[in-house]
Design an enzyme around this catalytic site. Structure first.
Site, short mmCIF file in Angstrom:
data_model
loop_
_atom_site.label_atom_id
_atom_site.label_comp_id
_atom_site.label_asym_id
_atom_site.label_seq_id
_atom_site.Cartn_x
_atom_site.Cartn_y
_atom_site.Cartn_z
N ALA A 31 0.84 -1.21 0.00
CA ALA A 31 0.00 0.00 0.00
C ALA A 31 0.87 1.26 0.00
CB ALA A 31 -0.93 -0.01 1.21
N GLU A 50 10.07 3.54 6.87
CA GLU A 50 9.79 2.12 7.11
C GLU A 50 10.58 1.67 8.33
OE1 GLU A 50 7.97 -0.68 6.05
OE2 GLU A 50 9.13 -1.53 7.69
N GLY A 64 -0.58 -15.97 -2.55
CA GLY A 64 -1.74 -16.22 -3.40
C GLY A 64 -1.82 -15.35 -4.63
N ASP A 237 0.90 -0.07 14.78
CA ASP A 237 1.36 1.29 15.14
C ASP A 237 0.47 2.38 14.53
OD1 ASP A 237 3.39 -0.45 15.74
OD2 ASP A 237 5.01 0.77 14.94
N HIS A 258 -5.59 -17.91 9.52
CA HIS A 258 -5.33 -18.63 8.27
C HIS A 258 -5.36 -20.12 8.63
CE1 HIS A 258 -3.45 -20.25 4.71
NE2 HIS A 258 -3.57 -19.07 4.13
N THR A 270 0.36 -21.89 1.44
CA THR A 270 -0.53 -21.10 0.58
C THR A 270 -1.86 -21.78 0.26
OG1 THR A 270 -0.74 -20.00 -1.55
CG2 THR A 270 0.72 -21.90 -1.50
N GLU A 271 -2.89 -20.93 0.24
CA GLU A 271 -4.24 -21.39 -0.11
C GLU A 271 -4.28 -21.89 -1.56
OE1 GLU A 271 -7.42 -19.05 1.69
OE2 GLU A 271 -8.17 -18.71 -0.32
N ARG A 274 -4.71 -25.57 -2.15
CA ARG A 274 -6.09 -26.08 -2.14
C ARG A 274 -6.81 -25.66 -3.41
NH1 ARG A 274 -8.19 -23.36 2.56
NH2 ARG A 274 -6.13 -22.46 2.87
N ARG A 295 -11.96 -18.72 5.05
CA ARG A 295 -10.90 -19.07 6.01
C ARG A 295 -11.44 -19.32 7.41
NH1 ARG A 295 -6.15 -15.04 3.74
NH2 ARG A 295 -5.65 -16.39 2.00
N HIS A 385 -3.77 -14.31 11.15
CA HIS A 385 -3.25 -13.98 9.83
C HIS A 385 -3.51 -12.54 9.40
CE1 HIS A 385 -1.82 -14.69 5.87
NE2 HIS A 385 -2.99 -14.54 5.30
N HIS A 386 -4.70 -12.03 9.68
CA HIS A 386 -5.05 -10.72 9.12
C HIS A 386 -6.00 -10.02 10.08
CE1 HIS A 386 -5.53 -8.05 5.54
NE2 HIS A 386 -6.68 -7.77 6.13
N GLU A 415 -3.84 -2.68 4.89
CA GLU A 415 -4.41 -3.43 6.01
C GLU A 415 -4.75 -2.56 7.21
OE1 GLU A 415 -2.27 -7.06 6.97
OE2 GLU A 415 -3.54 -7.42 8.73
N ARG A 425 -11.93 -11.76 5.54
CA ARG A 425 -11.35 -11.35 4.26
C ARG A 425 -11.19 -12.56 3.34
NH1 ARG A 425 -6.34 -11.66 2.11
NH2 ARG A 425 -5.36 -12.36 4.05
P1 ADP Z 1 0.02 -3.34 3.50
O1 ADP Z 1 -0.35 -4.62 2.83
O2 ADP Z 1 -1.13 -2.63 4.04
O3 ADP Z 1 0.93 -2.52 2.63
P2 ADP Z 1 2.32 -4.40 4.92
O4 ADP Z 1 2.34 -5.23 6.14
O5 ADP Z 1 2.71 -5.06 3.65
O6 ADP Z 1 0.85 -3.76 4.80
O7 ADP Z 1 3.26 -3.14 5.09
C1 ADP Z 1 3.19 -2.30 6.21
C2 ADP Z 1 4.60 -1.76 6.48
O8 ADP Z 1 4.53 -0.72 7.46
C3 ADP Z 1 5.52 -2.82 7.04
O9 ADP Z 1 6.69 -2.91 6.25
C4 ADP Z 1 5.83 -2.32 8.46
O10 ADP Z 1 7.13 -2.67 8.92
C5 ADP Z 1 5.66 -0.83 8.29
N1 ADP Z 1 5.42 -0.10 9.58
C6 ADP Z 1 4.61 -0.49 10.58
N2 ADP Z 1 4.65 0.39 11.60
C7 ADP Z 1 5.52 1.36 11.25
C8 ADP Z 1 6.02 2.54 11.89
N3 ADP Z 1 5.64 2.90 13.12
N4 ADP Z 1 6.92 3.31 11.23
C9 ADP Z 1 7.35 2.96 9.98
N5 ADP Z 1 6.94 1.83 9.34
C10 ADP Z 1 6.03 1.05 9.95
#
Ligand code: ADP
Length: 452
Positions: A31, A50, A64, A237, A258, A270-271, A274, A295, A385-386, A415, A425
């Site tokens: 995202a 990140e 998937g 967070d 999951h 992985t789903e 199946r 699920r 899982h989610h 997410e 989901r």
């Molecule tokens: P989505 O599918 O919604 O993109 P992901 O789990 O793939 O979700 O990615 C979310 C990212 O945000 C992860 O790489 C995670 O480490 C990062 N993240 C979570 N909390 C923080 C934070 N406080 N500061 C910076 N990055 C963060």
């Protein structure tokens, strides 16, 4: 900086103020990177923060694929699908608890999301069926590779093309607003260094909280102590930071398990297996659930079996279609047999009953599985899982506050948002959510900063 949530003004004065940018994107999963590419393409200056040493989050673990309706790939493979059918399946899976506007946005934007990823170089030339979808709608690499790494690598290439700074090991601690509720920046840390990054707009793309056992137990006590399939950074967070500045949260108690995760090591199987024909049997050697049900249904069915475990059975024909299976062999997760009886003995299941189960399965579904080659089994159990709940947004990805008003300049995607999936989901809808809403967030945040 008039108001610092949670940290206190005096403490903030000790933090160094670093330069400004138009948009801060928190999180470099699917995202966040999608939003970054779109915002930068539209002329905004973007910085991605990140917290982990490497990018990708849970998106990198997605095996998937991405659900989409009415794509050219479906047409080529003569799959008859529609936006309406996609909406209906998503609502049915979510037990109609979904936010209907967000579901419509998801389905309508899905084909464009797949096209967009393909234009960035992602191979998504195959479609198959995931649990809860009535037709083949999950787009994945034609060569059987896992979808997440393929999509992430296309996104990363695009961020490099636009020269977008992605600062790993930078953890955002708080979102800063002033007395008038205006977005001012973020408080972040990089190792020992603490800093403030001023910005006009923020996109929260921090993913879910399935790796935060306290939060999981708080919102769904019956899941306390469960293992998780998530990366360790999925601690919610973004949800907690948004809540501190007044964002409305929805559906936090809606947490998905999951069904097929290894009891030791928590490795998700992985789903797609199946989807290709693998079956689930219990310790008696009997099937006990429709393998491609949603699920929650499959997870619950496994929990009701002896020792809360099941074996996922497949043959070479099924395994050959999915590259990820190779990694299961490398990790020693797979038990092998040269024939059904041998496999049954290795997993302590009655060979006659297992043989009968498989013959019946082939006969009922007109399948030709488990007829030749070697046969395989992986022991599985459900794991967290989610997290379906999260920050409330409107269809423009603007974050909504507790008075149902938008928080200007604050957007969220992936997410971390709540409402799209309702109570459950569907497999393949997480990546659609990340790309569709990531694109909308990037576009709208970019318009927002231009029109300020
Ligand atoms: P989505 O599918 O919604 O993109 P992901 O789990 O793939 O979700 O990615 C979310 C990212 O945000 C992860 O790489 C995670 O480490 C990062 N993240 C979570 N909390 C923080 C934070 N406080 N500061 C910076 N990055 C963060």
């Amino acid at each position: 900086m008039e108001y610092i949530p949670s940290i206190g003004q005096n403490e903030c004065k000790r933090w160094s103020i670093v330069k400004k940018t138009d948009i801060v994107i928190i999180g470099a999963g699917a995202a966040g990177l999608t939003a970054a590419v779109e915002a930068e393409r539209l002329g905004a200056e973007v910085v991605v923060l990140e917290k982990m040493p490497k990018i990708g989050g849970n998106s990198l673990r997605a095996t998937g694929g991405i659900n989409a309706a009415n794509t050219s790939i479906q047409k080529k493979q003569q799959v008859c699908d529609s936006i309406e059918l996609f909406i209906q399946d998503t609502l049915k899976g979510g037990k109609n608890k979904n936010n209907i506007e967000l579901v419509k946005t998801l389905a309508k934007g899905s084909a464009d999301a797949v096209r967009w990823l393909q234009n960035l170089g992602a191979d998504l030339n195959k479609v198959s069926r995931a649990g809860g979808s009535r037709v083949s709608r999950t787009h994945k690499p034609g060569d059987g590779k896992a979808a997440g790494p393929v999509i992430l690598s296309a996104l990363l290439k695009a961020t490099r093309k636009y020269d977008i700074p992605i600062k790993t090991q930078n953890t955002v601690k708080a979102i800063l607003i002033d007395d008038f509720g205006k977005i001012r920046g973020v408080l972040s840390t990089e190792g020992e260094k603490h800093y403030v990054l001023n910005t006009k707009a923020i996109i929260i793309a921090t993913g879910g909280f399935a790796a935060n056992s306290d939060l999981v137990a708080k919102y769904k006590p019956e899941l306390a102590g469960y293992i998780t399939t998530n990366h360790s950074g999925a601690t919610g967070d973004g949800i907690l930071m948004a809540e501190k500045i007044g964002a409305k949260l929805v559906d936090l108690e809606q947490i998905q398990t999951h069904p097929t995760v290894t009891p030791t090591g928590g490795i998700m199987i992985t789903e797609s297996l199946r989807g290709e024909g693998a079956i689930l049997v219990n310790l008696k050697g009997k099937r006990f659930v429709r393998e491609l049900d949603t699920r929650d249904v499959v997870s619950q069915a496994i929990l009701e079996q002896e020792k809360s475990i099941a074996f996922l059975l497949f043959d070479d024909q099924i395994a050959d279609n999915i590259k990820t299976v190779k990694s299961y062999f490398k990790k020693n997760l797979v038990i092998e047999g040269n024939n059904i009886r041998e496999l049954a003995n290795s997993i302590n299941v009655n060979p006659d009953i297992l043989k009968y189960t498989i013959d019946e399965y082939n006969c009922n579904y007109n399948n030709k599985y488990f007829e030749k080659g070697k046969f395989y089994a992986i022991e599985v159990t459900p794991a967290i899982h989610h997290t379906m709940g999260g920050v409330m947004i409107n269809s423009k990805t603007e974050v909504i506050n507790k008075d149902n008003k938008i928080i200007k300049g604050l957007f969220a995607a992936g997410e971390v948002i709540g409402g799209v999936h309702g109570a459950e989901r569907l497999g393949g809808n997480a990546m659609t959510e990340a790309i569709v809403f990531g694109k909308i967030a990037g576009e709208n945040a970019s318009y927002f900063v231009k029109n300020k």
